[in-house]
Design a protein around this motif. Structure first.
Motif, PDB file in Angstrom:
ATOM      1  N   LYS A 150      14.354  12.061 -31.312  1.00  0.00           N
ATOM      2  CA  LYS A 150      14.698  12.108 -32.795  1.00  0.00           C
ATOM      3  C   LYS A 150      13.228  12.481 -33.469  1.00  0.00           C
ATOM      4  N   SER A 151      12.472  11.585 -33.572  1.00  0.00           N
ATOM      5  CA  SER A 151      10.966  11.567 -34.223  1.00  0.00           C
ATOM      6  C   SER A 151      10.369  12.982 -34.119  1.00  0.00           C
ATOM      7  N   SER A 152      10.658  13.743 -33.302  1.00  0.00           N
ATOM      8  CA  SER A 152      10.063  15.121 -33.122  1.00  0.00           C
ATOM      9  C   SER A 152      10.983  16.046 -33.744  1.00  0.00           C
ATOM     10  N   LEU A 153      12.061  15.950 -33.953  1.00  0.00           N
ATOM     11  CA  LEU A 153      12.859  16.591 -34.685  1.00  0.00           C
ATOM     12  C   LEU A 153      12.498  16.505 -36.285  1.00  0.00           C
ATOM     13  N   PRO A 156      20.372  10.730 -24.436  1.00  0.00           N
ATOM     14  CA  PRO A 156      19.270  10.356 -23.734  1.00  0.00           C
ATOM     15  C   PRO A 156      18.806  11.640 -22.922  1.00  0.00           C
ATOM     16  N   TRP A 157      17.301  11.529 -22.988  1.00  0.00           N
ATOM     17  CA  TRP A 157      16.824  12.825 -22.071  1.00  0.00           C
ATOM     18  C   TRP A 157      15.812  12.422 -21.406  1.00  0.00           C
ATOM     19  N   ALA A 158      16.018  12.073 -19.827  1.00  0.00           N
ATOM     20  CA  ALA A 158      14.854  11.645 -19.124  1.00  0.00           C
ATOM     21  C   ALA A 158      13.651  12.443 -18.860  1.00  0.00           C
ATOM     22  N   ASP A 159      13.770  13.545 -19.261  1.00  0.00           N
ATOM     23  CA  ASP A 159      12.535  14.615 -19.120  1.00  0.00           C
ATOM     24  C   ASP A 159      11.307  14.253 -20.173  1.00  0.00           C
ATOM     25  N   LEU A 207      23.007  16.960 -30.325  1.00  0.00           N
ATOM     26  CA  LEU A 207      21.721  17.762 -30.358  1.00  0.00           C
ATOM     27  C   LEU A 207      21.718  18.258 -28.904  1.00  0.00           C
ATOM     28  N   PRO A 208      21.401  19.757 -28.424  1.00  0.00           N
ATOM     29  CA  PRO A 208      21.341  20.182 -27.079  1.00  0.00           C
ATOM     30  C   PRO A 208      19.891  19.439 -26.431  1.00  0.00           C
ATOM     31  N   LEU A 209      20.005  19.352 -25.240  1.00  0.00           N
ATOM     32  CA  LEU A 209      18.529  19.187 -24.732  1.00  0.00           C
ATOM     33  C   LEU A 209      17.853  20.451 -24.575  1.00  0.00           C
ATOM     34  N   PRO A 264      14.065  22.727 -26.508  1.00  0.00           N
ATOM     35  CA  PRO A 264      12.662  22.461 -27.201  1.00  0.00           C
ATOM     36  C   PRO A 264      13.277  22.141 -28.772  1.00  0.00           C
ATOM     37  N   VAL A 265      12.262  21.429 -29.323  1.00  0.00           N
ATOM     38  CA  VAL A 265      12.466  21.206 -30.941  1.00  0.00           C
ATOM     39  C   VAL A 265      12.677  22.219 -31.798  1.00  0.00           C
ATOM     40  N   GLU A 266      12.100  23.505 -31.789  1.00  0.00           N
ATOM     41  CA  GLU A 266      12.377  24.664 -32.314  1.00  0.00           C
ATOM     42  C   GLU A 266      14.036  24.905 -32.341  1.00  0.00           C
ATOM     43  N   GLN A 267      14.552  24.724 -31.194  1.00  0.00           N
ATOM     44  CA  GLN A 267      15.984  25.311 -31.117  1.00  0.00           C
ATOM     45  C   GLN A 267      16.892  23.923 -31.545  1.00  0.00           C
ATOM     46  N   ARG A 268      16.387  22.987 -31.703  1.00  0.00           N
ATOM     47  CA  ARG A 268      16.828  21.617 -32.238  1.00  0.00           C
ATOM     48  C   ARG A 268      16.994  21.685 -33.451  1.00  0.00           C
TER      49      ARG A 268
END
Length: 180
Positions: free
Chosen positions: A14-17, A119-122, A158-160, A162-166
């Motif tokens: 979230k914060s990155s987005l 949730p995104w384990a990676d 949101l899809p898992l 990269p932030v640009e795609q999000r």
């Protein structure tokens, strides 16, 4: 004016987005809890979520109401979490939710569409303000979705990616949704 919440369990990106949206020129309201935790820890206060979740939740509510009022007059303002998140955290923590929280969640309505980070384990990492395990983050995510659903919000997951795609996904989805 549209107040768009970006929510989800801890460590979902979230914060990155929000940072990417801010860099793109959108007004963004930062996550209240991280700011409050830093201040409470620095003051050696007991009003932190792992010692006194009820006290901490009340502090979050007060700050979120203040932030709600400073939203920009521009068409979109993004919020890193909203008042319904507090309710989910309390329920997840096994603490009864005062009627005041539900009243405020209904009074201070955000846009009916909530962008939610699964949730995104990676990318999940613990830090000084994120103490939950990944499985706890997953369970909290479910509770957050339940609360937003209960309050009549529609979730845009949101899809898992990269932030640009999000960022592109979020803006495209919001453009396609008629303002309500």
């Amino acid at each position: 004016m549209r107040r768009i919440i970006i929510s989800g369990g801890p460590g979902g990106g979230k914060s990155s987005l929000l940072e990417a949206l801010r860099e793109a020129g959108f007004p963004c309201i930062q996550e209240v809890s991280r700011e409050l935790i830093r201040g409470q820890v620095a003051a050696n206060s007991q009003c932190v979520p792992w010692k006194n979740l009820a006290c901490f939740a009340k502090s979050c509510l007060d700050k979120m109401i203040a932030d709600y009022h400073v939203a920009s007059d521009r068409s979109l303002t993004f919020f890193d979490r909203g008042i319904p998140d507090i309710i989910a955290y309390l329920r997840f923590g096994g603490i009864s939710v005062d009627d005041d929280f539900m009243v405020m969640a209904k009074k201070y309505r955000y846009d009916s569409n909530v962008v939610i980070a699964p949730p995104w384990a990676d990318i999940y990492v613990n830090d000084s303000e994120r103490w939950q395990t990944f499985s706890e983050a997953q369970a909290l995510y479910s509770e957050i979705k339940n609360v937003y659903d209960e309050l009549g919000y529609q979730m845009i997951e949101l899809p898992l990616a990269p932030v640009e795609q999000r960022v592109a996904f979020t803006l495209t989805k919001l453009e396609r949704i008629e303002y309500k």
